[in-house]
Design an enzyme around this catalytic site. Structure first.
Site, PDB file in Angstrom:
ATOM      1  N   ASN A   9       4.920  31.667 -13.045  1.00  0.00           N
ATOM      2  CA  ASN A   9       4.362  32.576 -12.379  1.00  0.00           C
ATOM      3  C   ASN A   9       2.833  32.123 -12.408  1.00  0.00           C
ATOM      4  OD1 ASN A   9       3.159  35.073 -11.433  1.00  0.00           O
ATOM      5  ND2 ASN A   9       3.350  36.317 -13.242  1.00  0.00           N
ATOM      6  N   LYS A  11       0.310  33.670 -10.963  1.00  0.00           N
ATOM      7  CA  LYS A  11      -0.650  34.679 -10.676  1.00  0.00           C
ATOM      8  C   LYS A  11      -1.554  34.430  -9.513  1.00  0.00           C
ATOM      9  CE  LYS A  11       0.548  35.970 -15.313  1.00  0.00           C
ATOM     10  NZ  LYS A  11       0.081  36.314 -16.704  1.00  0.00           N
ATOM     11  N   HIS A  94       5.789  43.202 -12.655  1.00  0.00           N
ATOM     12  CA  HIS A  94       5.153  42.604 -13.835  1.00  0.00           C
ATOM     13  C   HIS A  94       4.087  43.788 -14.338  1.00  0.00           C
ATOM     14  CE1 HIS A  94       2.275  39.841 -15.717  1.00  0.00           C
ATOM     15  NE2 HIS A  94       3.128  38.962 -15.661  1.00  0.00           N
ATOM     16  N   GLU A  96       1.117  43.296 -15.030  1.00  0.00           N
ATOM     17  CA  GLU A  96      -0.374  43.349 -14.518  1.00  0.00           C
ATOM     18  C   GLU A  96      -0.142  44.152 -13.304  1.00  0.00           C
ATOM     19  OE1 GLU A  96      -0.511  39.145 -14.270  1.00  0.00           O
ATOM     20  OE2 GLU A  96      -0.919  38.933 -16.538  1.00  0.00           O
ATOM     21  N   GLU A 166       8.809  40.672 -21.255  1.00  0.00           N
ATOM     22  CA  GLU A 166       7.422  40.242 -21.285  1.00  0.00           C
ATOM     23  C   GLU A 166       6.511  41.244 -22.237  1.00  0.00           C
ATOM     24  OE1 GLU A 166       6.246  36.823 -18.225  1.00  0.00           O
ATOM     25  OE2 GLU A 166       5.373  38.982 -17.719  1.00  0.00           O
ATOM     26  N   GLY A 172      -1.005  36.174 -21.960  1.00  0.00           N
ATOM     27  CA  GLY A 172      -2.277  35.246 -21.755  1.00  0.00           C
ATOM     28  C   GLY A 172      -3.074  35.407 -22.961  1.00  0.00           C
ATOM     29  N   SER A 212       2.706  33.969 -23.158  1.00  0.00           N
ATOM     30  CA  SER A 212       2.222  32.570 -23.950  1.00  0.00           C
ATOM     31  C   SER A 212       3.276  31.536 -24.516  1.00  0.00           C
ATOM     32  CB  SER A 212       1.435  33.010 -25.560  1.00  0.00           C
ATOM     33  OG  SER A 212       0.424  33.772 -25.106  1.00  0.00           O
ATOM     34  N   GLY A 233       3.320  31.779 -17.577  1.00  0.00           N
ATOM     35  CA  GLY A 233       1.968  31.993 -16.802  1.00  0.00           C
ATOM     36  C   GLY A 233       1.247  30.654 -16.864  1.00  0.00           C
ATOM     37  N   GLY A 234      -0.071  30.934 -17.699  1.00  0.00           N
ATOM     38  CA  GLY A 234      -0.895  29.879 -17.929  1.00  0.00           C
ATOM     39  C   GLY A 234      -0.490  28.477 -17.772  1.00  0.00           C
TER      40      GLY A 234
HETATM   41  P1  13P Z   1       1.265  33.783 -20.044  1.00  0.00           P
HETATM   42  O1  13P Z   1       2.277  32.706 -20.176  1.00  0.00           O
HETATM   43  O2  13P Z   1       0.079  33.233 -19.506  1.00  0.00           O
HETATM   44  O3  13P Z   1       1.061  34.392 -21.346  1.00  0.00           O
HETATM   45  O4  13P Z   1       1.759  34.712 -19.069  1.00  0.00           O
HETATM   46  C1  13P Z   1       3.011  35.249 -19.025  1.00  0.00           C
HETATM   47  C2  13P Z   1       3.280  36.053 -18.033  1.00  0.00           C
HETATM   48  O5  13P Z   1       2.519  37.213 -17.690  1.00  0.00           O
HETATM   49  C3  13P Z   1       4.334  35.419 -17.055  1.00  0.00           C
HETATM   50  O6  13P Z   1       4.612  36.466 -15.813  1.00  0.00           O
END
Ligand code: 13P
Length: 249
Positions: A9, A11, A94, A96, A166, A172, A212, A233-234
């Protein structure tokens, strides 16, 4: 045996040329994996990513969808639009989006139905806050989110859905859930699905972990009994790192 599904993802990251470069760089590194690989990219990158991913084992997803097909919804993108260019997956609900864009369980449910209507596979996110976990409410919260998200879906549709557990406090933050906690929460979701759809469906549905995930913890997480891959994510922004996560199992 359920397959492992590893989705990135991105983002709100990467311009079209960066998306193309990323896909060209990672494709040879992951070409032998048996895992399913998905990249969920910003709308602006979708077409370029679909072009760059042709002839590779990378599938492309969006990060959001509007539940209406068309109309006066300035700035929104519908399922039929996503489908028309060849998108196969879409992230729905999600945390967010729930937090910053006021998406409720009801909206999440409508978006899942819209995705399925246009033959898109929704990746549905559920997860508790730190406070809810500390208060012992984690299981209750994710059970309820799962139930409400899937309300009204029939048996034919349910296996087109991927669930991503999640925990919000792990997103993050570098603070990954322990393998035991992640596996336990995913079992809670699987049990909830068993209650609604029966054991056969519960054993088949793909449930990922997200929060993470890194190349250093991916193998341990993905080898747990109930964790069917990850939503990353990251770490999905760096080709080498994401390739190592995909190749971890
Ligand atoms: P991180 O892997 O950066 O923690 O993000 C997870 C996420 O929100 C994937 O949708």
């Amino acid at each position: 045996m359920r397959k492992k599904v590893i989705a990135g993802n991105w983002k709100m990251n990467k311009l079209p040329n960066e998306a193309i470069n990323f896909i060209e760089e990672i494709a040879p590194k992951i070409k032998n994996t048996e895992n399913e690989v998905i990249l969920c990219v910003p709308y602006i990158d979708l077409f370029y990513s679909l072009m760059a991913a042709q002839g590779t084992n990378i599938k492309i997803g969006a990060q959001n969808i509007h539940f209406e097909e068309k109309g006066a919804y300035t700035g929104e993108i519908s399922g039929s639009m996503l489908k028309s260019i060849g998108v196969q997956y879409v992230i729905v609900g999600h945390s967010e989006r729930r937090q910053y864009f006021a998406e409720t369980d009801e909206i999440v449910n409508k978006k899942i139905k819209a995705a399925l209507k246009y033959e898109l596979n929704p990746i549905v996110c559920v997860g508790e806050t730190k406070q809810q976990r500390e208060q012992g409410l984690a299981s209750k919260v994710i059970e309820e989110q799962t139930k409400k998200a899937l309300e009204g879906l029939d048996e034919e549709d349910i296996l087109k859905v991927i669930i991503a557990y999640e925990p919000i406090w792990a997103i993050g933050t570098g603070e990954t859930a322990t393998v035991e906690d992640a596996n336990e929460s995913i079992k809670v979701i699987r049990n909830q699905i068993e209650q609604i759809y029966g054991k056969g469906v519960a054993e088949k549905i793909i449930i990922q972990y997200g929060g993470s995930v890194k190349s250093t913890n991916a193998k341990e997480l993905f080898n747990a009994s109930d964790i069917d891959g990850g939503l990353v994510g990251g770490a999905s922004l760096i080709p080498e790192e994401f390739a190592n996560i995909i190749n971890a199992v």
